[in-house]
Scaffold this motif. Structure first.
Motif, PDB file in Angstrom:
ATOM      1  N   VAL A 149     -13.853   4.347   1.009  1.00 12.53           N
ATOM      2  CA  VAL A 149     -12.816   4.012   0.024  1.00 12.53           C
ATOM      3  C   VAL A 149     -11.536   3.783   0.804  1.00 12.53           C
ATOM      4  CG1 VAL A 149     -11.496   4.780  -1.982  1.00 12.53           C
ATOM      5  CG2 VAL A 149     -13.912   5.458  -1.742  1.00 12.53           C
ATOM      6  N   PHE A 150     -11.012   2.544   0.752  1.00  9.31           N
ATOM      7  CA  PHE A 150      -9.715   2.355   1.397  1.00  9.31           C
ATOM      8  C   PHE A 150      -8.728   1.781   0.395  1.00  9.31           C
ATOM      9  CE2 PHE A 150     -11.692  -1.671   2.445  1.00  9.31           C
ATOM     10  CZ  PHE A 150     -10.696  -2.597   2.768  1.00  9.31           C
ATOM     11  N   ALA A 151      -7.600   2.489   0.293  1.00  4.62           N
ATOM     12  CA  ALA A 151      -6.635   2.251  -0.772  1.00  4.62           C
ATOM     13  C   ALA A 151      -5.281   1.834  -0.217  1.00  4.62           C
ATOM     14  CB  ALA A 151      -6.464   3.522  -1.617  1.00  4.62           C
ATOM     15  N   SER A 152      -4.659   0.864  -0.891  1.00  4.52           N
ATOM     16  CA  SER A 152      -3.302   0.418  -0.540  1.00  4.52           C
ATOM     17  C   SER A 152      -3.190   0.083   0.931  1.00  4.52           C
ATOM     18  CB  SER A 152      -2.274   1.497  -0.928  1.00  4.52           C
ATOM     19  OG  SER A 152      -2.209   1.655  -2.316  1.00  4.52           O
ATOM     20  N   ALA A 153      -4.200  -0.572   1.462  1.00  5.36           N
ATOM     21  CA  ALA A 153      -4.230  -0.957   2.876  1.00  5.36           C
ATOM     22  C   ALA A 153      -4.573  -2.441   2.965  1.00  5.36           C
ATOM     23  CB  ALA A 153      -5.247  -0.112   3.636  1.00  5.36           C
ATOM     24  N   SER A 221     -18.003  -7.393   8.215  1.00  2.00           N
ATOM     25  CA  SER A 221     -19.015  -6.652   8.970  1.00  2.00           C
ATOM     26  C   SER A 221     -19.374  -5.308   8.356  1.00  2.00           C
ATOM     27  CB  SER A 221     -18.523  -6.430  10.408  1.00  2.00           C
ATOM     28  OG  SER A 221     -17.543  -5.398  10.459  1.00  2.00           O
ATOM     29  N   LEU A 222     -18.663  -4.867   7.313  1.00  2.00           N
ATOM     30  CA  LEU A 222     -18.896  -3.542   6.746  1.00  2.00           C
ATOM     31  C   LEU A 222     -20.338  -3.393   6.269  1.00  2.00           C
ATOM     32  CD1 LEU A 222     -15.561  -3.039   4.793  1.00  2.00           C
ATOM     33  CD2 LEU A 222     -16.351  -1.674   6.746  1.00  2.00           C
ATOM     34  N   GLN A 223     -20.941  -2.276   6.623  1.00  2.00           N
ATOM     35  CA  GLN A 223     -22.364  -2.070   6.351  1.00  2.00           C
ATOM     36  C   GLN A 223     -22.647  -1.031   5.278  1.00  2.00           C
ATOM     37  OE1 GLN A 223     -24.618  -1.464  10.001  1.00  2.00           O
ATOM     38  NE2 GLN A 223     -23.143  -2.694  11.168  1.00  2.00           N
ATOM     39  N   MET A 224     -21.602  -0.386   4.762  1.00  4.83           N
ATOM     40  CA  MET A 224     -21.812   0.637   3.743  1.00  4.83           C
ATOM     41  C   MET A 224     -21.082   0.233   2.464  1.00  4.83           C
ATOM     42  SD  MET A 224     -19.138   1.158   5.731  1.00  4.83           S
ATOM     43  CE  MET A 224     -19.955   1.947   7.117  1.00  4.83           C
ATOM     44  N   PRO A 225     -21.505   0.752   1.296  1.00  3.34           N
ATOM     45  CA  PRO A 225     -20.778   0.463   0.058  1.00  3.34           C
ATOM     46  C   PRO A 225     -19.302   0.814   0.212  1.00  3.34           C
ATOM     47  CG  PRO A 225     -22.847   1.558  -0.434  1.00  3.34           C
ATOM     48  CD  PRO A 225     -22.672   1.632   1.053  1.00  3.34           C
ATOM     49  N   THR A 226     -18.446  -0.102  -0.200  1.00  2.58           N
ATOM     50  CA  THR A 226     -17.005   0.034   0.020  1.00  2.58           C
ATOM     51  C   THR A 226     -16.247  -0.210  -1.274  1.00  2.58           C
ATOM     52  OG1 THR A 226     -17.182  -0.681   2.334  1.00  2.58           O
ATOM     53  CG2 THR A 226     -15.037  -0.948   1.271  1.00  2.58           C
ATOM     54  N   LEU A 227     -15.321   0.680  -1.563  1.00  6.67           N
ATOM     55  CA  LEU A 227     -14.425   0.523  -2.706  1.00  6.67           C
ATOM     56  C   LEU A 227     -13.030   0.179  -2.194  1.00  6.67           C
ATOM     57  CD1 LEU A 227     -13.619   0.789  -5.723  1.00  6.67           C
ATOM     58  CD2 LEU A 227     -13.256   3.241  -5.287  1.00  6.67           C
ATOM     59  N   VAL A 289     -11.357   7.067  -9.847  1.00  8.93           N
ATOM     60  CA  VAL A 289     -12.153   5.936  -9.358  1.00  8.93           C
ATOM     61  C   VAL A 289     -12.859   6.294  -8.055  1.00  8.93           C
ATOM     62  CG1 VAL A 289     -10.734   4.214 -10.532  1.00  8.93           C
ATOM     63  CG2 VAL A 289     -10.207   4.817  -8.150  1.00  8.93           C
ATOM     64  N   THR A 290     -12.230   7.122  -7.232  1.00 10.62           N
ATOM     65  CA  THR A 290     -12.877   7.560  -5.995  1.00 10.62           C
ATOM     66  C   THR A 290     -14.133   8.348  -6.303  1.00 10.62           C
ATOM     67  OG1 THR A 290     -10.806   7.593  -4.737  1.00 10.62           O
ATOM     68  CG2 THR A 290     -12.597   8.991  -3.933  1.00 10.62           C
ATOM     69  N   LEU A 291     -14.029   9.306  -7.221  1.00 11.53           N
ATOM     70  CA  LEU A 291     -15.193  10.116  -7.570  1.00 11.53           C
ATOM     71  C   LEU A 291     -16.280   9.288  -8.240  1.00 11.53           C
ATOM     72  CD1 LEU A 291     -13.390  13.326  -8.852  1.00 11.53           C
ATOM     73  CD2 LEU A 291     -14.805  13.127  -6.779  1.00 11.53           C
ATOM     74  N   ALA A 292     -15.886   8.378  -9.112  1.00 12.58           N
ATOM     75  CA  ALA A 292     -16.877   7.526  -9.769  1.00 12.58           C
ATOM     76  C   ALA A 292     -17.665   6.717  -8.747  1.00 12.58           C
ATOM     77  CB  ALA A 292     -16.185   6.598 -10.761  1.00 12.58           C
ATOM     78  N   PHE A 293     -16.988   6.286  -7.694  1.00  9.66           N
ATOM     79  CA  PHE A 293     -17.646   5.458  -6.683  1.00  9.66           C
ATOM     80  C   PHE A 293     -18.511   6.293  -5.750  1.00  9.66           C
ATOM     81  CE2 PHE A 293     -17.644   3.282  -2.516  1.00  9.66           C
ATOM     82  CZ  PHE A 293     -18.281   2.100  -2.892  1.00  9.66           C
ATOM     83  N   VAL A 294     -17.983   7.369  -5.206  1.00 10.80           N
ATOM     84  CA  VAL A 294     -18.755   8.131  -4.228  1.00 10.80           C
ATOM     85  C   VAL A 294     -19.892   8.901  -4.883  1.00 10.80           C
ATOM     86  CG1 VAL A 294     -16.821   8.296  -2.605  1.00 10.80           C
ATOM     87  CG2 VAL A 294     -17.233  10.156  -4.229  1.00 10.80           C
ATOM     88  N   ASP A 295     -19.777   9.186  -6.171  1.00 14.75           N
ATOM     89  CA  ASP A 295     -20.837   9.910  -6.869  1.00 14.75           C
ATOM     90  C   ASP A 295     -21.814   8.990  -7.589  1.00 14.75           C
ATOM     91  OD1 ASP A 295     -19.775  12.301  -6.025  1.00 14.75           O
ATOM     92  OD2 ASP A 295     -18.670  12.689  -7.863  1.00 14.75           O
TER      93      ASP A 295
END
Length: 299
Positions: A149-153, A221-227, A289-295
């Motif tokens: 999860v990367f935010a405001s970047a 190139s990202l290989q994992m689910p990303t929010l 939203v972080t919890l919804a995504f990682v869970d």
């Protein structure tokens, strides 16, 4: 550097919550005492705090902040996760070392920390500066990160307005004098191992922000689910974060009744309403939203 310029970078008008009470969104200084430990990794002595139980989640703060800036959302995150907050190089309780402030080098710190703590593919969540570190941790160590999860970047320097770039160009040691009544200065003076290093940190942050960059290829190139998370009034416009989502196969077609048209890698985008770059990290919406995504359970 004028005091007006400094304040334009760090001060924002107070907001009100649902009950009408004033919320000072940039006041990071609290009475919370550090209860963590130090980890000697990659040539740096990182300060780390751990709270909660469950699947591990590494949480990375923004520039001139510290792990404790996430205090308002930690109770939600720790309900079902072991949350590891890290004070990045030269921030919080982690002393600076003889190298630039560079998100790629700090990503190496986090990669080494994952090994040091014996974590099994933690989720990595970062905001602003920490978002860049989280992003590069995932790029450089894809086998060590479960979800990102990367935010405001933002991923390109030119994604933010020219007037903001001009303000960033004035961040240097000379600004320290004008920042003595700010939450960032007060936090640093309260917890830093060497409070006198604050001007040096400003010099390094200013030098880092002056560097041009475009991480579009790294996004692909990202290989994992990303929010990807942003405020609807973030430093970069929402359209930029949509572009990032498109690099991950998002937003290019209808998602379909069964989600069959969603991005193939499990990626997602969240634009959070009513927020700015400066209060997103402490918002319950960010935690939600972080919890919804990682869970999220794999379909």
């Amino acid at each position: 550097m004028s005091s007006e310029t400094v304040r334009s970078l760090i001060r924002r008008p107070p907001e009100t919550n649902a009950e009408g009470a004033i919320v000072t969104t940039t006041d990071w200084t609290t009475d919370t005492k550090g209860t963590g430990q130090y980890a000697e990794v990659n040539g740096i002595n990182l300060y780390v705090e751990t709270a909660g139980t469950g699947r591990p989640l590494i949480l990375l703060h923004g520039g001139l902040g510290a792990g404790e800036m996430f205090g308002p959302i930690l109770p939600a995150l720790t309900e079902r996760h072991q949350v590891i907050t890290v004070d990045l190089q030269g921030h919080g309780r982690t002393a600076d070392i003889d190298r630039p402030i560079d998100i790629r080098l700090m990503a190496d710190d986090i990669g080494a920390l994952i090994d040091h703590l014996g974590l099994d593919k933690p989720d990595v969540v970062g905001y602003s500066l920490g978002g860049g570190v989280a992003f590069h941790t995932a790029v450089r160590y894809p086998d060590k990160v479960r979800r990102l999860v990367f935010a405001s970047a933002h991923i390109r320097r030119d994604a933010i307005p020219p007037e903001m770039l001009a303000q960033q160009a004035q961040v240097n040691a000379a600004a320290a004098e004008f920042m003595k009544d700010t939450p960032m200065y007060e936090l640093y003076q309260r917890i830093a191992p060497r409070p006198e290093d604050f001007p040096r940190l400003l010099d390094k942050i200013g030098a880092a922000m002056a560097q041009d960059f475009d991480f579009s290829d790294e996004v692909r190139s990202l290989q994992m689910p990303t929010l990807i998370v942003a405020a609807d009034a973030d430093m970069a416009p929402p359209s930029h974060y949509v572009e990032v989502f498109e690099l991950l196969d998002g937003g290019l077609r209808d998602g379909g009744w069964m989600g069959e048209g969603r991005p193939k890698g499990g990626h997602a985008l969240a634009i959070l309403p009513g927020l700015t770059h400066y209060n997103l990290a402490t918002s319950p919406l960010f935690a939600a939203v972080t919890l919804a995504f990682v869970d999220e359970q794999p379909s």
